[in-house]
Design a protein around this motif. Structure first.
Motif, PDB file in Angstrom:
ATOM      1  N   HIS A  67       0.834  -1.210   0.000  1.00 37.72           N
ATOM      2  CA  HIS A  67       0.000   0.000   0.000  1.00 37.72           C
ATOM      3  C   HIS A  67       0.871   1.263   0.000  1.00 37.72           C
ATOM      4  O   HIS A  67       0.484   2.279   0.584  1.00 37.72           O
ATOM      5  CB  HIS A  67      -0.940  -0.015   1.195  1.00 37.72           C
ATOM      6  CG  HIS A  67      -1.855  -1.198   1.211  1.00 37.72           C
ATOM      7  ND1 HIS A  67      -2.837  -1.388   0.269  1.00 37.72           N
ATOM      8  CD2 HIS A  67      -1.915  -2.278   2.043  1.00 37.72           C
ATOM      9  CE1 HIS A  67      -3.472  -2.524   0.524  1.00 37.72           C
ATOM     10  NE2 HIS A  67      -2.929  -3.082   1.586  1.00 37.72           N
ATOM     11  N   THR A  68       2.001   1.190  -0.661  1.00 32.58           N
ATOM     12  CA  THR A  68       2.866   2.356  -0.744  1.00 32.58           C
ATOM     13  C   THR A  68       2.107   3.548  -1.328  1.00 32.58           C
ATOM     14  O   THR A  68       1.398   3.399  -2.332  1.00 32.58           O
ATOM     15  CB  THR A  68       4.119   2.075  -1.592  1.00 32.58           C
ATOM     16  OG1 THR A  68       4.828   3.303  -1.804  1.00 32.58           O
ATOM     17  CG2 THR A  68       3.765   1.491  -2.950  1.00 32.58           C
ATOM     18  N   PRO A  69       2.251   4.741  -0.740  1.00 32.42           N
ATOM     19  CA  PRO A  69       1.554   5.913  -1.267  1.00 32.42           C
ATOM     20  C   PRO A  69       2.257   6.552  -2.456  1.00 32.42           C
ATOM     21  O   PRO A  69       1.720   7.476  -3.070  1.00 32.42           O
ATOM     22  CB  PRO A  69       1.548   6.867  -0.062  1.00 32.42           C
ATOM     23  CG  PRO A  69       2.780   6.507   0.697  1.00 32.42           C
ATOM     24  CD  PRO A  69       2.941   5.020   0.528  1.00 32.42           C
ATOM     25  N   VAL A  70       3.470   6.068  -2.778  1.00 31.63           N
ATOM     26  CA  VAL A  70       4.221   6.597  -3.924  1.00 31.63           C
ATOM     27  C   VAL A  70       4.720   5.426  -4.758  1.00 31.63           C
ATOM     28  O   VAL A  70       4.841   4.300  -4.262  1.00 31.63           O
ATOM     29  CB  VAL A  70       5.415   7.467  -3.471  1.00 31.63           C
ATOM     30  CG1 VAL A  70       4.940   8.647  -2.640  1.00 31.63           C
ATOM     31  CG2 VAL A  70       6.441   6.640  -2.700  1.00 31.63           C
ATOM     32  N   PRO A  71       5.016   5.649  -6.036  1.00 39.52           N
ATOM     33  CA  PRO A  71       5.575   4.563  -6.840  1.00 39.52           C
ATOM     34  C   PRO A  71       6.945   4.126  -6.326  1.00 39.52           C
ATOM     35  O   PRO A  71       7.794   4.964  -5.999  1.00 39.52           O
ATOM     36  CB  PRO A  71       5.691   5.191  -8.243  1.00 39.52           C
ATOM     37  CG  PRO A  71       4.775   6.361  -8.246  1.00 39.52           C
ATOM     38  CD  PRO A  71       4.788   6.876  -6.841  1.00 39.52           C
ATOM     39  N   ILE A  72       7.135   2.814  -6.242  1.00 38.62           N
ATOM     40  CA  ILE A  72       8.446   2.219  -5.988  1.00 38.62           C
ATOM     41  C   ILE A  72       8.796   1.441  -7.253  1.00 38.62           C
ATOM     42  O   ILE A  72       8.129   0.469  -7.598  1.00 38.62           O
ATOM     43  CB  ILE A  72       8.436   1.286  -4.763  1.00 38.62           C
ATOM     44  CG1 ILE A  72       8.048   2.054  -3.492  1.00 38.62           C
ATOM     45  CG2 ILE A  72       9.799   0.617  -4.587  1.00 38.62           C
ATOM     46  CD1 ILE A  72       7.895   1.175  -2.261  1.00 38.62           C
ATOM     47  N   ILE A  73       9.822   1.881  -7.949  1.00 41.95           N
ATOM     48  CA  ILE A  73      10.127   1.322  -9.268  1.00 41.95           C
ATOM     49  C   ILE A  73      11.518   0.706  -9.259  1.00 41.95           C
ATOM     50  O   ILE A  73      12.505   1.366  -8.905  1.00 41.95           O
ATOM     51  CB  ILE A  73      10.038   2.403 -10.362  1.00 41.95           C
ATOM     52  CG1 ILE A  73       8.654   3.058 -10.349  1.00 41.95           C
ATOM     53  CG2 ILE A  73      10.324   1.791 -11.730  1.00 41.95           C
ATOM     54  CD1 ILE A  73       8.499   4.189 -11.348  1.00 41.95           C
ATOM     55  N   LEU A  74      11.604  -0.562  -9.645  1.00 36.24           N
ATOM     56  CA  LEU A  74      12.886  -1.245  -9.756  1.00 36.24           C
ATOM     57  C   LEU A  74      13.375  -1.154 -11.198  1.00 36.24           C
ATOM     58  O   LEU A  74      12.585  -1.331 -12.148  1.00 36.24           O
ATOM     59  CB  LEU A  74      12.778  -2.704  -9.348  1.00 36.24           C
ATOM     60  CG  LEU A  74      12.554  -2.973  -7.850  1.00 36.24           C
ATOM     61  CD1 LEU A  74      11.075  -2.920  -7.500  1.00 36.24           C
ATOM     62  CD2 LEU A  74      13.139  -4.327  -7.452  1.00 36.24           C
ATOM     63  N   VAL A  75      14.663  -0.890 -11.353  1.00 32.07           N
ATOM     64  CA  VAL A  75      15.268  -0.841 -12.682  1.00 32.07           C
ATOM     65  C   VAL A  75      16.569  -1.628 -12.654  1.00 32.07           C
ATOM     66  O   VAL A  75      17.210  -1.775 -11.612  1.00 32.07           O
ATOM     67  CB  VAL A  75      15.532   0.608 -13.150  1.00 32.07           C
ATOM     68  CG1 VAL A  75      14.223   1.373 -13.287  1.00 32.07           C
ATOM     69  CG2 VAL A  75      16.481   1.336 -12.219  1.00 32.07           C
ATOM     70  N   ALA A  76      16.951  -2.128 -13.805  1.00 32.83           N
ATOM     71  CA  ALA A  76      18.173  -2.912 -13.942  1.00 32.83           C
ATOM     72  C   ALA A  76      18.810  -2.561 -15.279  1.00 32.83           C
ATOM     73  O   ALA A  76      18.343  -1.674 -16.004  1.00 32.83           O
ATOM     74  CB  ALA A  76      17.866  -4.404 -13.851  1.00 32.83           C
ATOM     75  N   SER A  77      19.872  -3.273 -15.624  1.00 31.72           N
ATOM     76  CA  SER A  77      20.542  -3.063 -16.895  1.00 31.72           C
ATOM     77  C   SER A  77      21.057  -4.395 -17.410  1.00 31.72           C
ATOM     78  O   SER A  77      21.593  -5.197 -16.642  1.00 31.72           O
ATOM     79  CB  SER A  77      21.705  -2.077 -16.744  1.00 31.72           C
ATOM     80  OG  SER A  77      22.315  -1.810 -17.989  1.00 31.72           O
ATOM     81  N   GLY A  78      20.903  -4.612 -18.700  1.00 30.53           N
ATOM     82  CA  GLY A  78      21.391  -5.852 -19.285  1.00 30.53           C
ATOM     83  C   GLY A  78      22.900  -5.881 -19.430  1.00 30.53           C
ATOM     84  O   GLY A  78      23.496  -6.958 -19.498  1.00 30.53           O
ATOM     85  N   ASN A  79      23.507  -4.693 -19.476  1.00 34.74           N
ATOM     86  CA  ASN A  79      24.959  -4.563 -19.607  1.00 34.74           C
ATOM     87  C   ASN A  79      25.428  -3.392 -18.763  1.00 34.74           C
ATOM     88  O   ASN A  79      24.640  -2.499 -18.441  1.00 34.74           O
ATOM     89  CB  ASN A  79      25.346  -4.335 -21.074  1.00 34.74           C
ATOM     90  CG  ASN A  79      24.919  -5.466 -21.982  1.00 34.74           C
ATOM     91  OD1 ASN A  79      23.852  -5.394 -22.607  1.00 34.74           O
ATOM     92  ND2 ASN A  79      25.725  -6.504 -22.064  1.00 34.74           N
ATOM     93  N   PRO A  80      26.721  -3.370 -18.402  1.00 35.46           N
ATOM     94  CA  PRO A  80      27.229  -2.216 -17.653  1.00 35.46           C
ATOM     95  C   PRO A  80      26.952  -0.913 -18.404  1.00 35.46           C
ATOM     96  O   PRO A  80      26.843  -0.890 -19.635  1.00 35.46           O
ATOM     97  CB  PRO A  80      28.732  -2.498 -17.542  1.00 35.46           C
ATOM     98  CG  PRO A  80      28.839  -3.989 -17.630  1.00 35.46           C
ATOM     99  CD  PRO A  80      27.760  -4.404 -18.582  1.00 35.46           C
ATOM    100  N   LEU A  81      26.871   0.178 -17.675  1.00 34.55           N
ATOM    101  CA  LEU A  81      26.469   1.454 -18.262  1.00 34.55           C
ATOM    102  C   LEU A  81      27.408   1.931 -19.352  1.00 34.55           C
ATOM    103  O   LEU A  81      26.980   2.640 -20.278  1.00 34.55           O
ATOM    104  CB  LEU A  81      26.360   2.516 -17.162  1.00 34.55           C
ATOM    105  CG  LEU A  81      25.252   2.311 -16.138  1.00 34.55           C
ATOM    106  CD1 LEU A  81      25.349   3.350 -15.028  1.00 34.55           C
ATOM    107  CD2 LEU A  81      23.873   2.362 -16.801  1.00 34.55           C
ATOM    108  N   ASP A  82      28.692   1.560 -19.278  1.00 38.03           N
ATOM    109  CA  ASP A  82      29.642   1.997 -20.292  1.00 38.03           C
ATOM    110  C   ASP A  82      29.539   1.193 -21.583  1.00 38.03           C
ATOM    111  O   ASP A  82      30.158   1.552 -22.589  1.00 38.03           O
ATOM    112  CB  ASP A  82      31.076   1.905 -19.745  1.00 38.03           C
ATOM    113  CG  ASP A  82      31.350   2.944 -18.668  1.00 38.03           C
ATOM    114  OD1 ASP A  82      30.664   3.986 -18.674  1.00 38.03           O
ATOM    115  OD2 ASP A  82      32.223   2.703 -17.809  1.00 38.03           O
TER     116      ASP A  82
END
Length: 395
Positions: A150-165
């Motif tokens: 019942h979080t009052p704000v969005p909780i969003i998980l993000v990931a990456s398939g490869n390192p940022l570089d």
């Protein structure tokens, strides 16, 4: 001048100052002289988002062919975001309770993450972004869905398939999508945003995302129906009959959020996946027994009921009863429809099916329930009868 400031939790204070004529952001100390009145004015008009780093590929660097978490890798995401055309007028605060590759995650790490989120004053933030490794992303998304249903704000998980570089990385795009979702005033809840190999930034409900597939590294969801997509920075919900409406999500968030104080998640649930010739005699619970077993099923809701006891889940179910271990079978799309004879035998034998729920969500719900409740009756009622965050799919 646009000012984007973030607070380093557990690290030396730092901030980002972006000027209209600058192509990249310049890190500066808060000891620099800043017009206090102007800074206060900016703080009042800018939306604040908490970003919680946990490590994973999105916080890693490729060094000599080895991808490993890096002390500064997570914060590089903020560098790239503030220097990119995707940036928005937003104030980012950060914390890093973990810094691990997600395949190494254990329940104690969830405890740290849950404590970090639970200790926040949600009224101070428009949303929360959790950066995470892709290997166990679906599990953590489901766990956070049950804890912060019942979080009052969005909780969003993000990931990456490869390192940022790596030019193939989708980490920056996923993070930017999360920021855009929050700034768009979209419904609260627990979500995952992940850009797939077709370039679609897909939004998943936290209890309705499946583990990424080997070889393609792509995520999926039950019935192939995600919650929506981000298009050009705007959330487009999928109004499929299986999805809750934005109005339902907003109403859900109005219920009181339970405290996670003192929660300690355990490792008392064993997960078994069937395959031809599985030999249940290899499982011995006499010296160290789990509280429960979640037994996966084939896609048609079946498992072997062979006449040979060591290959039969029927015999294994009887063994679990003798050892005082609860046995759950999942997934089953709908127990009220036509079933295969093997499934009917299991039902007749009194084996408990978890219906209309992904195995990822079912496993996390069981772990959470056995950590939270003392009695089997409470666990059973919670897992089978309560819909906590839209984990039951369909009528």
């Amino acid at each position: 001048m646009i000012i984007i400031i973030y607070i380093w939790k557990g690290y030396p204070a730092g901030g980002y100052f972006l000027d209209d004529g600058m192509d990249a952001c310049r890190r500066s100390s808060f000891s620099c002289i800043i017009d206090a009145k102007e800074d206060d004015r900016r703080r009042t008009i800018m939306t604040t988002i908490m970003t919680i780093f946990t490590g994973g590929t999105i916080g890693s660097r490729n060094t000599g062919g080895a991808i490993q978490v890096n002390d500064s890798g997570s914060y590089a995401l903020i560098d790239k975001y503030t220097a990119s055309p995707l940036k928005r007028d937003v104030r980012l605060e950060t914390a890093q309770p973990l810094n691990i590759l997600s395949e190494n995650l254990v329940p104690g790490d969830w405890d740290k993450l849950i404590q970090a989120i639970g200790s926040l004053d949600f009224a101070q933030y428009a949303g929360i972004i959790v950066t995470h490794g892709s290997d166990t992303l679906a599990y953590t998304a489901a766990m956070l869905s049950f804890v912060f249903a019942h979080t009052p704000v969005p909780i969003i998980l993000v990931a990456s398939g490869n390192p940022l570089d790596d030019p193939r990385s989708n980490g920056l795009s996923n993070f930017a999508g999360a920021v855009d979702y929050i700034l768009g005033g979209q419904p609260p809840g627990v979500f995952v945003i992940y850009r797939n190999d077709r370039g679609e930034s897909v939004v998943y409900l936290g209890t309705r995302i499946s583990q990424a597939l080997p070889f393609t590294d792509q995520f999926d969801c039950p019935y192939g129906v995600p919650y929506g997509v981000m298009e050009d920075g705007v959330f487009k919900p999928d109004r499929h009959r299986l999805n809750p409406s934005p109005e339902e999500l907003r109403a859900h968030a109005k219920q009181p959020m339970q405290s996670a104080d003192g929660l300690q998640l355990g490792s008392d649930v064993l997960y078994i996946r069937p395959f031809p010739g599985i030999d249940y005699s290899h499982y011995h619970f006499s010296s160290h027994a789990p509280k429960a077993v979640l037994h996966d099923l084939y896609h048609s809701g079946t498992a072997s009921v062979s006449g040979q006891a060591r290959h039969s889940v029927l015999a294994f179910a009887e063994y679990c009863r003798e050892q005082g271990v609860d046995l759950y079978l999942c997934p089953l799309k709908d127990g009220s429809g036509a079933l295969y004879a093997s499934s009917l035998k299991l039902i007749e034998a009194g084996v408990t099916f978890i219906e209309r729920m992904s195995v990822e969500a079912a496993l996390m719900k069981l772990i959470f329930a056995y950590s939270r409740f003392d009695s089997r009756a409470q666990v059973r009622e919670y897992v089978l009868d309560e819909t906590v965050f839209f984990e039951h799919i369909g009528p």
